[in-house]
Design a protein around this motif. Structure first.
Motif, PDB file in Angstrom:
ATOM      1  N   GLY A 238       0.805  -1.221   0.000  1.00 26.97           N
ATOM      2  CA  GLY A 238       0.000   0.000   0.000  1.00 26.97           C
ATOM      3  C   GLY A 238       0.830   1.259   0.000  1.00 26.97           C
ATOM      4  O   GLY A 238       0.292   2.363   0.026  1.00 26.97           O
ATOM      5  N   PHE A 240       2.805   4.363  -1.009  1.00 29.66           N
ATOM      6  CA  PHE A 240       2.724   5.220  -2.174  1.00 29.66           C
ATOM      7  C   PHE A 240       3.918   6.169  -2.229  1.00 29.66           C
ATOM      8  O   PHE A 240       4.544   6.354  -3.278  1.00 29.66           O
ATOM      9  N   PRO A 255      -0.184   1.432  -6.025  1.00 30.77           N
ATOM     10  CA  PRO A 255      -0.647   2.655  -5.363  1.00 30.77           C
ATOM     11  C   PRO A 255      -0.480   3.886  -6.256  1.00 30.77           C
ATOM     12  O   PRO A 255      -1.333   4.781  -6.240  1.00 30.77           O
ATOM     13  N   ILE A 258      -3.195   3.852  -8.924  1.00 28.97           N
ATOM     14  CA  ILE A 258      -4.490   4.218  -8.336  1.00 28.97           C
ATOM     15  C   ILE A 258      -4.563   5.725  -8.104  1.00 28.97           C
ATOM     16  O   ILE A 258      -5.550   6.379  -8.445  1.00 28.97           O
ATOM     17  N   GLN A 259      -3.477   6.279  -7.576  1.00 28.93           N
ATOM     18  CA  GLN A 259      -3.475   7.715  -7.308  1.00 28.93           C
ATOM     19  C   GLN A 259      -3.629   8.502  -8.606  1.00 28.93           C
ATOM     20  O   GLN A 259      -4.360   9.480  -8.678  1.00 28.93           O
ATOM     21  N   SER A 275      -8.417  -0.483  -6.727  1.00 31.79           N
ATOM     22  CA  SER A 275      -8.276  -0.574  -5.275  1.00 31.79           C
ATOM     23  C   SER A 275      -8.922  -1.848  -4.755  1.00 31.79           C
ATOM     24  O   SER A 275      -8.374  -2.517  -3.875  1.00 31.79           O
TER      25      SER A 275
ATOM     26  N   ILE B 109      -5.477  -3.427   5.261  1.00 30.92           N
ATOM     27  CA  ILE B 109      -5.935  -2.697   4.081  1.00 30.92           C
ATOM     28  C   ILE B 109      -4.803  -1.797   3.606  1.00 30.92           C
ATOM     29  O   ILE B 109      -4.287  -0.986   4.377  1.00 30.92           O
ATOM     30  N   PRO B 110      -4.383  -1.925   2.344  1.00 30.60           N
ATOM     31  CA  PRO B 110      -3.331  -1.037   1.848  1.00 30.60           C
ATOM     32  C   PRO B 110      -3.744   0.420   2.081  1.00 30.60           C
ATOM     33  O   PRO B 110      -4.897   0.783   1.839  1.00 30.60           O
ATOM     34  N   LEU B 111      -2.806   1.230   2.579  1.00 27.46           N
ATOM     35  CA  LEU B 111      -3.148   2.597   2.972  1.00 27.46           C
ATOM     36  C   LEU B 111      -3.770   3.384   1.830  1.00 27.46           C
ATOM     37  O   LEU B 111      -4.701   4.160   2.026  1.00 27.46           O
ATOM     38  N   VAL B 112      -3.236   3.163   0.621  1.00 26.64           N
ATOM     39  CA  VAL B 112      -3.743   3.933  -0.498  1.00 26.64           C
ATOM     40  C   VAL B 112      -5.211   3.580  -0.762  1.00 26.64           C
ATOM     41  O   VAL B 112      -6.024   4.440  -1.122  1.00 26.64           O
ATOM     42  N   VAL B 113      -5.587   2.332  -0.469  1.00 26.57           N
ATOM     43  CA  VAL B 113      -6.988   1.932  -0.623  1.00 26.57           C
ATOM     44  C   VAL B 113      -7.854   2.652   0.407  1.00 26.57           C
ATOM     45  O   VAL B 113      -8.930   3.165   0.090  1.00 26.57           O
ATOM     46  N   VAL B 116      -8.614   6.092  -0.824  1.00 28.41           N
ATOM     47  CA  VAL B 116      -9.651   6.108  -1.861  1.00 28.41           C
ATOM     48  C   VAL B 116     -11.021   5.865  -1.231  1.00 28.41           C
ATOM     49  O   VAL B 116     -12.011   6.537  -1.563  1.00 28.41           O
ATOM     50  N   PRO B 210      -0.399   8.526   2.113  1.00 26.18           N
ATOM     51  CA  PRO B 210      -1.332   7.925   1.154  1.00 26.18           C
ATOM     52  C   PRO B 210      -2.809   8.102   1.486  1.00 26.18           C
ATOM     53  O   PRO B 210      -3.631   8.061   0.590  1.00 26.18           O
ATOM     54  N   LEU B 213      -3.440  12.320   1.342  1.00 28.15           N
ATOM     55  CA  LEU B 213      -3.313  12.820  -0.028  1.00 28.15           C
ATOM     56  C   LEU B 213      -4.661  13.020  -0.709  1.00 28.15           C
ATOM     57  O   LEU B 213      -4.873  13.984  -1.437  1.00 28.15           O
ATOM     58  N   PHE B 214      -5.598  12.098  -0.462  1.00 31.74           N
ATOM     59  CA  PHE B 214      -6.890  12.149  -1.133  1.00 31.74           C
ATOM     60  C   PHE B 214      -7.865  13.086  -0.438  1.00 31.74           C
ATOM     61  O   PHE B 214      -8.899  13.425  -0.999  1.00 31.74           O
TER      62      PHE B 214
END
Lengths: 307, 273
Positions: A238, A240, A255, A258-259, A275, B109-113, B116, B210, B213-214
């Motif tokens: 995960g 990034f 990652p 996805i970004q 994701s 859970i992957p942080l980037v997920v 999102v 991550p 950022l969103f």
């Protein structure tokens, strides 16, 4: 304490002590459980649903549920390459973190010197500092005119400065720097639970060092080591920041893909689809690993039983 | 262990620490460079503090936001996490392992997920209720509590499972109320676990990119995200100076915590499982 004990009898209106302390804990779970359900299951459900709408461009989405996003992503060669790349790099980082972390944890756990607390503090400090700053420092170090290349060129080991950034090497170094302190702390807690006397006993009985390692240390530490490796793998899947900064956009891990989909292309359904696939893959791997660990534990417990 | 082997191991350890600490040392040195160059010069040319004086005020604002969100997340995760751990370990729930696994789930859970997921959640929420959580302190805080809660639940559960309940029984049988028993007996015993969990909650929140950022925007951003965008799009050497200050801040915080709570907390912080 007996219910008829004077100390208890002296407190009118109180029932038995154990029963008095036993009730009422259940409800304490509710606020966190409620918050987690609200912040976890509800958003996840919305998010999975979002991956089922067709993107219409400019951030607009269709209004019919469809599986076409998954079909498109799963046949997209960039996505498939990125998926393999992310898993490969994460696996590599986990293996290197184990290979470097175990000797370090062992050294700290068995050390009785006054440096011990300093070494632990430095690990905590390193894990405290944000990955952005770590990456910035690594960029300075690994850059074309950075200290590493200066030393290599100066010593005549290489003719021209090596490319250590904006490639997979840079990303692996970055991920390693990001995950390593935590890994070392986890491994330290694992090695600490194994009494040094076990090793000494084996050595006194004449076991060579290698055998002490393979027959005593390794079996006892293996579950903890694998759990730590899994943690590093999860974090890397995960991660990034280090991939973006040290890969310089040339190492397209998931990652980053996805970004880009979400922030640059404003394509929410496709971002959500990717994701979901990343999430499913990571969760499936974790379930598999936990199952294997459980089997291993039962197996080794069984073996111990037969001895 | 033979002497030769011990020295070999020590050499490996020194090399690892050199790798871990070098980025910070190099940053600190290059931040003091006195040259006119608008790029990183290492080793530094001349010594000067000019890049420290040139740190834009906007960074200080995002630094304040990051500290505030880190502290708030640690406090919120601390309160929720301690209550949850007490409920899990002491409540009459059958499937305790399942409950623990549920609270551990955000770690997998992957942080980037997660980023999102929260972005989309806030969008939908805005559409349904008009409540705007994107680019808001509350929105960031909720997401950060979500990713940091597992650390508190994990450490506090571990401490509670080893807790000797007879201590509480003694206090209660001698007339202490349940609240007093908790405050004067239970809490002091579990405090190291609570602090360790909260420390990790702060670390996870303070350094996060991550997820944040969103959820950030021009009106509200955190320091790591601010630094990240600067490095991607408009690098200037005052970033080196700012990073050095953050490193110093982090070291001082750790030293302060260590002084206040003892070494034990730090070791335990790593042993979260």
């Amino acid at each position: 304490m007996e219910p008829g004990h004077p100390a208890v009898a002296a407190l009118p209106g109180r029932g038995p002590v154990k029963a008095g302390l036993a009730s009422g804990w259940d409800s304490l779970l509710l606020p966190a459980l409620g918050a987690s359900l609200l912040l976890f299951l509800l958003p996840q459900a919305l998010f999975v649903k979002n991956s089922l709408y067709a993107p219409l461009g400019f951030g607009r989405i269709g209004d019919e549920l469809t599986l076409q996003n998954f079909g498109r992503v799963l046949t997209d060669s960039l996505f498939l390459y990125s998926f393999r790349l992310t898993a490969y790099l994460s696996f590599l980082v986990a293996v290197v973190a184990i290979l470097l972390g175990f000797p370090l944890a062992y050294f700290i756990a068995r050390s009785q010197s006054r440096w011990r607390s300093l070494l632990v503090t430095l690990l905590v400090v390193s894990s405290f500092i944000t990955v952005v700053i770590k990456s910035l420092g690594l960029i300075v170090i690994l850059g074309g005119s950075g200290p590493v290349n200066r030393v290599l060129v100066g010593a005549g080991l290489v003719e021209r400065p090596l490319t250590l950034l904006n490639n997979q090497f840079g990303v692996v170094v970055g991920l390693l720097h990001y995950t390593f302190p935590l890994m070392a702390l986890v491994l330290l807690s694992v090695v600490q639970t194994i009494p040094a006397s076990l090793e000494e006993a084996a050595e006194v009985m004449g076991a060579p060092r290698r055998r002490v390692f393979t027959r005593i240390l390794l079996p006892l530490c293996l579950p903890g080591v694998l759990a730590g490796g899994l943690m590093v793998f999860n974090m890397s899947m995960g991660a990034f920041t280090s991939a973006a900064l040290l890969g310089g956009g040339r190492v397209p891990v998931l990652p980053i893909l996805i970004q880009r989909k979400i922030i640059s292309e404003v394509n929410y359904p496709m971002g959500a689809t990717m994701s979901v696939l990343l999430l499913v893959a990571v969760v499936a791997l974790n379930v598999l690993a936990v199952w294997l660990l459980g089997r291993f534990r039962r197996l080794s417990a069984g073996m111990r039983g037969t001895l | 262990m033979t002497t030769r082997r011990r020295w070999g191991l020590a050499a490996v350890v020194v090399a690892i620490y050199a790798f871990l600490l070098a980025p910070f040392v190099v940053l600190a040195l290059s931040s003091l460079s006195g040259g006119e160059a608008y790029y990183i010069s290492f080793p530094p040319r001349g010594l000067s503090t000019r890049w420290y004086l040139a740190i834009p005020a906007s960074y200080l604002r995002s630094f304040a936001v990051s500290v505030a969100i880190g502290v708030a997340s640690a406090l919120a995760a601390g309160l929720l996490g301690v209550a949850a751990a007490l409920g899990i370990v002491r409540g009459r729930y059958r499937r305790k392992e399942l409950l623990k696994a549920f609270f551990r789930a955000p770690l997998q859970i992957p942080l980037v997920v997660s980023g999102v997921v929260f972005l989309q959640f806030y969008y939908v929420l805005f559409g349904l209720t008009g409540v705007r959580l994107l680019e808001s302190f509350t929105g960031l805080l909720l997401a950060h509590v979500f990713i940091s809660l597992p650390f508190v639940v994990g450490t506090v559960c571990a401490v509670l499972e080893k807790f000797d309940r007879r201590l509480e029984e003694a206090a209660y049988s001698l007339g202490a109320s349940r609240w007093t028993t908790f405050r004067r007996v239970t809490l002091p015993v579990i405090r190291p676990g609570v602090f360790a969990g909260m420390l990790y909650a702060f670390i996870v929140s303070f350094g996060n990119v991550p997820v944040s950022l969103f959820l950030v925007g021009p009106r509200l951003t955190t320091l790591p995200v601010d630094l990240f965008y600067s490095m991607e799009y408009d690098f200037n050497p005052s970033i080196l100076a700012l990073s050095t200050l953050v490193v110093v801040f982090s070291v001082l915080t750790i030293l302060l915590l260590q002084r206040l709570m003892g070494m034990d907390v730090l070791v335990r912080a790593g042993a979260k499982e």
